[in-house]
Design an enzyme around this catalytic site. Structure first.
Site, PDB file in Angstrom:
ATOM      1  N   GLY A   1       0.664  13.038   5.597  1.00 57.89           N
ATOM      2  CA  GLY A   1       0.179  11.705   5.948  1.00 57.89           C
ATOM      3  C   GLY A   1      -1.313  11.616   6.212  1.00 57.89           C
TER       4      GLY A   1
ATOM      5  CG  ASP B   1       7.107   6.574  16.023  1.00 60.43           C
ATOM      6  OD1 ASP B   1       7.072   5.679  16.881  1.00 60.43           O
ATOM      7  OD2 ASP B   1       8.041   6.678  15.208  1.00 60.43           O
TER       8      ASP B   1
ATOM      9  CG  ASP C   1       5.880   8.936   3.462  1.00 61.47           C
ATOM     10  OD1 ASP C   1       5.558   9.152   4.659  1.00 61.47           O
ATOM     11  OD2 ASP C   1       6.957   9.320   2.975  1.00 61.47           O
TER      12      ASP C   1
ATOM     13  CG  PHE D   1       8.287   2.330   8.689  1.00 55.39           C
ATOM     14  CD1 PHE D   1       8.575   3.486   9.391  1.00 55.39           C
ATOM     15  CD2 PHE D   1       7.866   2.435   7.369  1.00 55.39           C
ATOM     16  CE1 PHE D   1       8.467   4.731   8.799  1.00 55.39           C
ATOM     17  CE2 PHE D   1       7.752   3.680   6.765  1.00 55.39           C
ATOM     18  CZ  PHE D   1       8.057   4.828   7.479  1.00 55.39           C
ATOM     19  CB  VAL D   2       2.445   0.803   9.341  1.00 56.03           C
ATOM     20  CG1 VAL D   2       2.547  -0.349  10.323  1.00 56.03           C
ATOM     21  CG2 VAL D   2       2.219   2.113  10.081  1.00 56.03           C
TER      22      VAL D   2
ATOM     23  CE  LYS E   1       5.237   2.910  14.312  1.00 51.02           C
ATOM     24  NZ  LYS E   1       6.463   3.124  13.487  1.00 51.02           N
TER      25      LYS E   1
ATOM     26  CG  ASP F   1       0.563  10.221   9.513  1.00 50.42           C
ATOM     27  OD1 ASP F   1       0.964  10.763  10.575  1.00 50.42           O
ATOM     28  OD2 ASP F   1       1.315  10.060   8.533  1.00 50.42           O
TER      29      ASP F   1
ATOM     30  NE  ARG G   1       2.927  11.082   1.397  1.00 47.06           N
ATOM     31  CZ  ARG G   1       3.395  11.234   2.640  1.00 47.06           C
ATOM     32  NH1 ARG G   1       2.704  10.774   3.663  1.00 47.06           N
ATOM     33  NH2 ARG G   1       4.546  11.844   2.851  1.00 47.06           N
TER      34      ARG G   1
HETATM   35  P1  IMP Z   1       6.509  11.463  15.961  1.00 44.94           P
HETATM   36  O1  IMP Z   1       6.914  12.885  16.114  1.00 44.94           O
HETATM   37  O2  IMP Z   1       7.640  10.520  16.189  1.00 44.94           O
HETATM   38  O3  IMP Z   1       5.283  11.078  16.760  1.00 44.94           O
HETATM   39  O4  IMP Z   1       6.251  11.302  14.429  1.00 44.94           O
HETATM   40  C1  IMP Z   1       5.057  11.157  13.823  1.00 44.94           C
HETATM   41  C2  IMP Z   1       5.328  11.205  12.320  1.00 44.94           C
HETATM   42  O5  IMP Z   1       6.367  10.287  11.943  1.00 44.94           O
HETATM   43  C3  IMP Z   1       4.104  10.752  11.580  1.00 44.94           C
HETATM   44  O6  IMP Z   1       3.262  11.847  11.276  1.00 44.94           O
HETATM   45  C4  IMP Z   1       4.685  10.099  10.354  1.00 44.94           C
HETATM   46  O7  IMP Z   1       4.911  11.068   9.365  1.00 44.94           O
HETATM   47  C5  IMP Z   1       6.023   9.559  10.796  1.00 44.94           C
HETATM   48  N1  IMP Z   1       5.948   8.123  11.153  1.00 44.94           N
HETATM   49  C6  IMP Z   1       6.167   7.551  12.353  1.00 44.94           C
HETATM   50  N2  IMP Z   1       6.026   6.209  12.305  1.00 44.94           N
HETATM   51  C7  IMP Z   1       5.710   5.924  11.024  1.00 44.94           C
HETATM   52  C8  IMP Z   1       5.407   4.675  10.339  1.00 44.94           C
HETATM   53  O8  IMP Z   1       5.405   3.561  10.871  1.00 44.94           O
HETATM   54  N3  IMP Z   1       5.129   4.805   9.017  1.00 44.94           N
HETATM   55  C9  IMP Z   1       5.101   5.993   8.344  1.00 44.94           C
HETATM   56  N4  IMP Z   1       5.354   7.171   8.959  1.00 44.94           N
HETATM   57  C10 IMP Z   1       5.660   7.134  10.278  1.00 44.94           C
HETATM   58 MG    MG Z   2       3.324  12.779   9.200  1.00 44.56          MG
END
Ligand code: IMP
Ligand code: MG
Length: 210
Positions: free
Chosen positions: A69, A127, A183, A176-177, A155, A124, A189
């Site tokens: 990402g 979340d 992606d 979801f972006v 987010k 990227d 991407r």
């Molecule tokens: P986390 O472990 O939940 O913080 O996940 C982060 C990863 O989830 C990011 O590096 C993205 O690959 C994916 N991700 C989370 N939210 C989104 C979104 O809205 N769009 C695309 N990928 C996302």
């Molecule tokens: Mg990622």
């Protein structure tokens, strides 16, 4: 050498809403709305690079970016740095849906030795925070001088714990972006902006006229 870089100098991220930028016709089928236009991304990435440069100039810095990402963000960020640094990539993906165990799968391991270097992990989007928390913990085992994290997007509504990134480009709402590296099913991407998908892409069963 300073033990830790000074407190991050970046201004707080703006919370973005729908932008007035029009979705180009070529993408209108898939993209409902632009959230962050390409020029706005460019300006903020430059601010981020400036703040990071101020904080790390003269230090031994390794940028560790997470695949896939960060491909556009990383390229745009590091071209502003006018001091020597090293860059390495790790491939990591969290199991989503299916097992949802929260475990990470490494698809590419780090090659560089981080001992006695400052480390800036670039991702990227932040979340739930599980990815960056786990990666930070793993890289800390190599005893770097310091570790900080840098994300284009945050987010906060998705967070399952209190993890915070040190450098944040923008805050995005609970959506979801895609685009600018992010992606959906490995698509989108390449888009130069960050946008929101049309509902029919992720809910193909939804009837057009219920
Ligand atoms: P986390 O472990 O939940 O913080 O996940 C982060 C990863 O989830 C990011 O590096 C993205 O690959 C994916 N991700 C989370 N939210 C989104 C979104 O809205 N769009 C695309 N990928 C996302
Ligand atoms: Mg990622």
């Amino acid at each position: 050498m300073k033990a830790t870089p000074p407190h991050p100098r970046l201004s707080p991220p703006a919370l973005v809403g729908p932008s007035r930028a029009r979705v180009p016709a070529a993408h209108a089928e898939d993209i409902h709305q632009i959230l962050i236009s390409a020029p706005r991304i460019r300006r903020r990435v430059e601010e981020m690079a400036h703040a990071i440069s101020e904080d790390y100039r003269g230090e031994r810095l390794v940028i560790v970016a997470l695949l896939n990402g960060t491909i556009l963000f990383l390229a745009d960020l590091i071209r502003h740095f006018e001091f020597p640094l090293r860059v390495d990539l790790i491939g990591v993906s969290s199991y989503r849906g299916g097992t949802s165990s929260g475990e990470l799968e490494y698809t590419k391991r780090l090659k560089l030795d981080l001992k006695d270097h400052h480390v800036l992990i670039v991702d990227d989007i932040l979340d739930t925070g599980k990815t960056l928390r786990a990666v930070t913990r793993e890289l800390a085992l190599q005893k770097p001088t310091s570790i900080r994290t840098c994300v284009l997007l945050d987010k906060p509504s998705g967070r399952s714990d209190s993890f915070q990134a040190d450098y944040v480009g923008f805050q995005v709402p609970h959506l979801f972006v895609v685009g600018y590296g992010l992606d959906y099913d490995e698509r989108y991407r390449n888009l130069p902006f960050v946008g929101v998908l049309q509902q029919h892409i992720y809910e193909p069963e939804t009837p057009a006229h219920p």
